[in-house]
Design an enzyme around this catalytic site. Structure first.
Site, PDB file in Angstrom:
ATOM      1  N   PHE A 158       0.806  -1.230   0.000  1.00 59.00           N
ATOM      2  CA  PHE A 158       0.000   0.000   0.000  1.00 59.00           C
ATOM      3  C   PHE A 158       0.835   1.273   0.000  1.00 59.00           C
ATOM      4  O   PHE A 158       0.328   2.351  -0.310  1.00 59.00           O
ATOM      5  CB  PHE A 158      -0.948   0.020   1.217  1.00 59.00           C
ATOM      6  CG  PHE A 158      -0.286   0.454   2.503  1.00 59.00           C
ATOM      7  CD1 PHE A 158      -0.138   1.807   2.792  1.00 59.00           C
ATOM      8  CD2 PHE A 158       0.203  -0.468   3.416  1.00 59.00           C
ATOM      9  CE1 PHE A 158       0.481   2.226   3.967  1.00 59.00           C
ATOM     10  CE2 PHE A 158       0.827  -0.061   4.588  1.00 59.00           C
ATOM     11  CZ  PHE A 158       0.966   1.286   4.857  1.00 59.00           C
ATOM     12  N   LYS A 182      -1.690  -6.771  -9.508  1.00 61.11           N
ATOM     13  CA  LYS A 182      -2.650  -6.595  -8.416  1.00 61.11           C
ATOM     14  C   LYS A 182      -2.155  -5.495  -7.492  1.00 61.11           C
ATOM     15  O   LYS A 182      -1.156  -5.672  -6.791  1.00 61.11           O
ATOM     16  CB  LYS A 182      -2.818  -7.887  -7.598  1.00 61.11           C
ATOM     17  CG  LYS A 182      -4.002  -7.773  -6.632  1.00 61.11           C
ATOM     18  CD  LYS A 182      -3.948  -8.763  -5.500  1.00 61.11           C
ATOM     19  CE  LYS A 182      -3.144  -8.299  -4.328  1.00 61.11           C
ATOM     20  NZ  LYS A 182      -3.657  -7.104  -3.631  1.00 61.11           N
ATOM     21  N   GLU A 185      -5.175  -3.582  -2.104  1.00 65.38           N
ATOM     22  CA  GLU A 185      -6.612  -3.302  -1.991  1.00 65.38           C
ATOM     23  C   GLU A 185      -6.873  -2.056  -1.140  1.00 65.38           C
ATOM     24  O   GLU A 185      -7.963  -1.505  -1.150  1.00 65.38           O
ATOM     25  CB  GLU A 185      -7.362  -4.517  -1.437  1.00 65.38           C
ATOM     26  CG  GLU A 185      -6.978  -4.955  -0.026  1.00 65.38           C
ATOM     27  CD  GLU A 185      -5.749  -5.896   0.006  1.00 65.38           C
ATOM     28  OE1 GLU A 185      -4.836  -5.706  -0.809  1.00 65.38           O
ATOM     29  OE2 GLU A 185      -5.725  -6.785   0.867  1.00 65.38           O
ATOM     30  N   SER A 235       5.161  -7.104   3.187  1.00 67.54           N
ATOM     31  CA  SER A 235       5.772  -7.472   4.469  1.00 67.54           C
ATOM     32  C   SER A 235       6.509  -8.805   4.326  1.00 67.54           C
ATOM     33  O   SER A 235       6.208  -9.604   3.437  1.00 67.54           O
ATOM     34  CB  SER A 235       4.674  -7.581   5.525  1.00 67.54           C
ATOM     35  OG  SER A 235       3.725  -8.540   5.111  1.00 67.54           O
ATOM     36  N   CYS A 290       9.620   1.476   3.536  1.00 67.55           N
ATOM     37  CA  CYS A 290      10.517   0.349   3.839  1.00 67.55           C
ATOM     38  C   CYS A 290      11.929   0.851   4.082  1.00 67.55           C
ATOM     39  O   CYS A 290      12.770   0.107   4.565  1.00 67.55           O
ATOM     40  CB  CYS A 290      10.492  -0.679   2.718  1.00 67.55           C
ATOM     41  SG  CYS A 290      11.305  -0.107   1.223  1.00 67.55           S
ATOM     42  N   GLU A 389       9.345  -3.979  12.891  1.00 67.25           N
ATOM     43  CA  GLU A 389       9.085  -2.857  11.988  1.00 67.25           C
ATOM     44  C   GLU A 389       7.825  -2.148  12.497  1.00 67.25           C
ATOM     45  O   GLU A 389       6.771  -2.773  12.633  1.00 67.25           O
ATOM     46  CB  GLU A 389       8.852  -3.397  10.569  1.00 67.25           C
ATOM     47  CG  GLU A 389       8.605  -2.312   9.540  1.00 67.25           C
ATOM     48  CD  GLU A 389       8.430  -2.885   8.130  1.00 67.25           C
ATOM     49  OE1 GLU A 389       7.850  -3.975   7.985  1.00 67.25           O
ATOM     50  OE2 GLU A 389       8.861  -2.205   7.175  1.00 67.25           O
TER      51      GLU A 389
HETATM   52  P1  NAD Z   1       1.355  -6.659   3.008  1.00 71.75           P
HETATM   53  O1  NAD Z   1       2.348  -7.756   3.053  1.00 71.75           O
HETATM   54  O2  NAD Z   1       0.255  -6.649   4.006  1.00 71.75           O
HETATM   55  O3  NAD Z   1       0.616  -6.641   1.569  1.00 71.75           O
HETATM   56  C1  NAD Z   1       1.346  -6.679   0.367  1.00 71.75           C
HETATM   57  C2  NAD Z   1       0.503  -7.370  -0.704  1.00 71.75           C
HETATM   58  O4  NAD Z   1       0.254  -8.717  -0.297  1.00 71.75           O
HETATM   59  C3  NAD Z   1      -0.861  -6.707  -0.915  1.00 71.75           C
HETATM   60  O5  NAD Z   1      -1.121  -6.656  -2.281  1.00 71.75           O
HETATM   61  C4  NAD Z   1      -1.829  -7.625  -0.165  1.00 71.75           C
HETATM   62  O6  NAD Z   1      -3.084  -7.712  -0.806  1.00 71.75           O
HETATM   63  C5  NAD Z   1      -1.139  -8.978  -0.201  1.00 71.75           C
HETATM   64  N1  NAD Z   1      -1.349  -9.767   1.034  1.00 71.75           N
HETATM   65  C6  NAD Z   1      -1.546  -9.292   2.291  1.00 71.75           C
HETATM   66  N2  NAD Z   1      -1.651 -10.324   3.161  1.00 71.75           N
HETATM   67  C7  NAD Z   1      -1.523 -11.451   2.444  1.00 71.75           C
HETATM   68  C8  NAD Z   1      -1.536 -12.847   2.780  1.00 71.75           C
HETATM   69  N3  NAD Z   1      -1.722 -13.258   4.033  1.00 71.75           N
HETATM   70  N4  NAD Z   1      -1.367 -13.745   1.785  1.00 71.75           N
HETATM   71  C9  NAD Z   1      -1.181 -13.354   0.505  1.00 71.75           C
HETATM   72  N5  NAD Z   1      -1.164 -12.038   0.137  1.00 71.75           N
HETATM   73  C10 NAD Z   1      -1.323 -11.104   1.088  1.00 71.75           C
HETATM   74  O7  NAD Z   1       2.192  -5.290   3.025  1.00 71.75           O
HETATM   75  P2  NAD Z   1       1.617  -3.800   3.130  1.00 71.75           P
HETATM   76  O8  NAD Z   1       1.132  -3.567   4.517  1.00 71.75           O
HETATM   77  O9  NAD Z   1       0.734  -3.500   1.996  1.00 71.75           O
HETATM   78  O10 NAD Z   1       2.974  -2.971   2.905  1.00 71.75           O
HETATM   79  C11 NAD Z   1       3.875  -2.681   3.928  1.00 71.75           C
HETATM   80  C12 NAD Z   1       5.032  -3.652   3.965  1.00 71.75           C
HETATM   81  O11 NAD Z   1       5.696  -3.681   2.711  1.00 71.75           O
HETATM   82  C13 NAD Z   1       6.091  -3.256   4.980  1.00 71.75           C
HETATM   83  O12 NAD Z   1       6.553  -4.403   5.651  1.00 71.75           O
HETATM   84  C14 NAD Z   1       7.184  -2.643   4.133  1.00 71.75           C
HETATM   85  O13 NAD Z   1       8.477  -2.695   4.709  1.00 71.75           O
HETATM   86  C15 NAD Z   1       7.094  -3.498   2.912  1.00 71.75           C
HETATM   87  N6  NAD Z   1       7.693  -2.835   1.758  1.00 71.75           N
HETATM   88  C16 NAD Z   1       8.909  -3.275   1.348  1.00 71.75           C
HETATM   89  C17 NAD Z   1       9.549  -2.655   0.299  1.00 71.75           C
HETATM   90  C18 NAD Z   1      10.904  -3.125  -0.139  1.00 71.75           C
HETATM   91  O14 NAD Z   1      11.430  -2.583  -1.096  1.00 71.75           O
HETATM   92  N7  NAD Z   1      11.504  -4.108   0.512  1.00 71.75           N
HETATM   93  C19 NAD Z   1       8.936  -1.571  -0.343  1.00 71.75           C
HETATM   94  C20 NAD Z   1       7.672  -1.151   0.089  1.00 71.75           C
HETATM   95  C21 NAD Z   1       7.062  -1.796   1.160  1.00 71.75           C
END
Ligand code: NAD
Length: 489
Positions: A158, A182, A185, A235, A290, A389
């Site tokens: 997000f 995708k 959401e 994450s 991140c 985090e």
């Molecule tokens: P998230 O892991 O909750 O969601 C990421 C994606 O995975 C979304 O599209 C979501 O729909 C999907 N998702 C969520 N839960 C899921 C599950 N149980 N099974 C399958 N798919 C699932 O992450 P977020 O809260 O949207 O974003 C924040 C996280 O992203 C932080 O941990 C941040 O550090 C990380 N991030 C990392 C980088 C990087 O370059 N390493 C860059 C941006 C964000």
């Protein structure tokens, strides 16, 4: 067609496949809310496997002709797309700010970094060049081509609604692959608008496809027999799941995960030039980056030198609706996220941290998912605030006596996304950059975000896979190397 840019009525968002907008085959809808005002912006469908199949089949159908199109012709579509992004720059930045909560300046930066990746991908004819050698045997020549593989999936988090999808989309299609994307959401509106522009760019139907949804779609992408590879950002637990599941189903995977970023402040760091940078590193995007430098390690007298100026600057951060003039920090993404961060603040207090600035009520907003800047002193490496985090506007201060002690804290942490050092000594900086394990390192830089022509991605538990986002790795990830050995009689 969804036209977010026109009218204000609440829309149910559509998917995009086969070059057309289509409603999702589901009645399961999620509210998309402006986190600064709690206003309902749209409803996003939690698409089903039927929707995913439609998108993947469109992408598969488009692949043979797209792959055969000369790279220079494919690049022309990217030039058109880039021009459309520039033309609608302010509008997209506003949508991003509205659905995410970050300030307009941050949204512009977010989009600009995404457009940078389109710029790079426009150079695909030279970037896709292979290798060749005459006379690998007598009268035998060898050529190595890069060839696209087919349909790729891109899954975004997000926190950077335009940028993260654009880390992947331009390289993926420029190399001749087709794609199903995708968005998160929680922030689907920015990509909805960007796909309207991709549609306007006139790409052949099926080259780019959009499926809105949640974890079911992610799982479906990891298992789908027609998807060749998955680019994921989110994450670490989900990144690990995606890496394992997609690999088990025979796919290429690059899965960028979460972070815990330590910033080392040496006694010889430049005070005047560093304070603003340190504060922005932690509190920019309300800490939802991140690369957020949220955990400061002061070495020796650096603590006394920086304490008062940092406190003063953090107290002056202007919190509010990111679309308003002069606002420096917006809300966090959701009530659930705010509750999680409040829980971590409470843990910080319970575990013995000293709460110097309490942002739980100091933000001055009556609506929205706001938290004021929060600052903890006397944090130790074993405390939750130094381990987990936070992904919110919370800064933690640790104190050590030597650089070696600071390095030991970094080394002990399972994540390795980024780290920075603030110092006036070239030798100390070189030593730090050489020894530190995270793979994005800043020297007097708060957010060491590699530009689009370099690779972006971390190490240790922050990255699953070996090829990172954009730069040369972007080309490598989306292509196979085909070697042709020829002898003519
Ligand atoms: P998230 O892991 O909750 O969601 C990421 C994606 O995975 C979304 O599209 C979501 O729909 C999907 N998702 C969520 N839960 C899921 C599950 N149980 N099974 C399958 N798919 C699932 O992450 P977020 O809260 O949207 O974003 C924040 C996280 O992203 C932080 O941990 C941040 O550090 C990380 N991030 C990392 C980088 C990087 O370059 N390493 C860059 C941006 C964000």
């Amino acid at each position: 067609m969804t036209t977010l840019s026109k009218g204000t009525q609440i829309k149910t968002l559509s998917n995009y496949h086969g070059g057309a907008w289509a409603p999702a085959k589901t009645a399961d809808l999620l509210d998309v809310v402006n986190p600064a005002t709690e206003e309902l912006l749209a409803r996003v469908p939690m698409s089903t496997m039927l929707d995913l199949d439609d998108a993947v089949n469109s992408a598969q159908k488009a692949f043979p002709a797209w792959r055969r199109m000369p790279p220079a012709e494919r690049a022309k579509y990217l030039f058109t797309f880039k021009n459309l992004l520039e033309k609608h720059f302010e509008e997209i930045a506003r949508i991003c700010s509205m659905e995410h909560g970050k300030t307009l300046a941050e949204s512009r930066g977010d989009l600009r970094r995404g457009i940078d990746c389109v710029d790079v991908a426009c150079g695909i004819p030279s970037m896709m060049l292979g290798e060749s050698l005459e006379d690998v045997g007598r009268g035998v020549d060898c050529v190595a081509y890069r060839r696209p593989l087919g349909v790729f999936a891109v899954i975004a988090p997000f926190n950077f609604p335009p940028m993260v999808p654009l880390w992947f989309l331009p390289h993926c299609i420029a190399t001749g692959n087709t794609l199903v994307l995708k968005p998160s959401e929680q922030v689907p509106l920015t990509m909805q608008r960007i796909f309207e522009l991709l549609d306007e760019a006139g790409l052949p139907p099926g080259v780019v496809n959009l499926v809105n949804g949640g974890k079911e779609i992610v799982q479906g992408m990891c298992e789908h027999p027609l998807i060749q590879g998955v680019s994921f950002v989110g994450s670490s637990p989900v990144a690990k799941f995606v890496y394992e599941t997609a690999a088990k189903h025979g796919k290429r995977v690059q899965a960028l995960g979460g972070a815990k970023n330590f910033v080392v402040v040496m006694p010889d760091a430049d005070l005047d030039k560093s304070v603003d940078v340190l504060v922005e590193s932690c509190f920019g995007c309300a800490g939802q980056r991140c690369l957020a430098g949220a955990t400061l390690i002061f070495v020796g007298p650096a603590y006394e030198k920086f304490r008062a100026p940092l406190l003063d600057r953090i107290k002056r951060i202007k919190v509010g609706n990111g679309q308003d003039q002069g606002v420096e920090m917006g809300p966090v993404i959701s009530q659930a996220s705010k509750d999680r961060i409040l829980g971590l603040i409470q843990r910080g207090i319970d575990e013995g941290g000293e709460l110097l600035i309490d942002g739980r009520k100091s933000h001055g907003q009556s609506k929205g998912f706001f938290l004021g800047p929060t600052l903890f002193d006397k944090v130790t490496p074993d405390m939750t605030l130094a381990q987990e985090e936070v992904f919110g506007p919370v800064m933690a201060w640790l104190r050590v006596e030597t650089l070696d002690e600071a390095m030991a804290i970094l080394e002990a942490h399972p994540f390795g996304n980024t780290t920075s050092i603030f110092t006036s000594s070239g030798k100390t900086a070189r030593d730090f950059a050489y020894r530190a394990e995270p793979s994005m390192i800043g020297v007097n830089v708060g957010v060491a975000a590699p530009m689009s022509y370099f690779n972006f991605g971390g190490a240790k538990g922050s990255m699953f896979g070996d090829l990172k986002a954009h730069g040369k790795h972007g080309i490598e990830f989306y292509t196979d190397r085909k070697v042709v050995i020829s002898r003519w009689f």
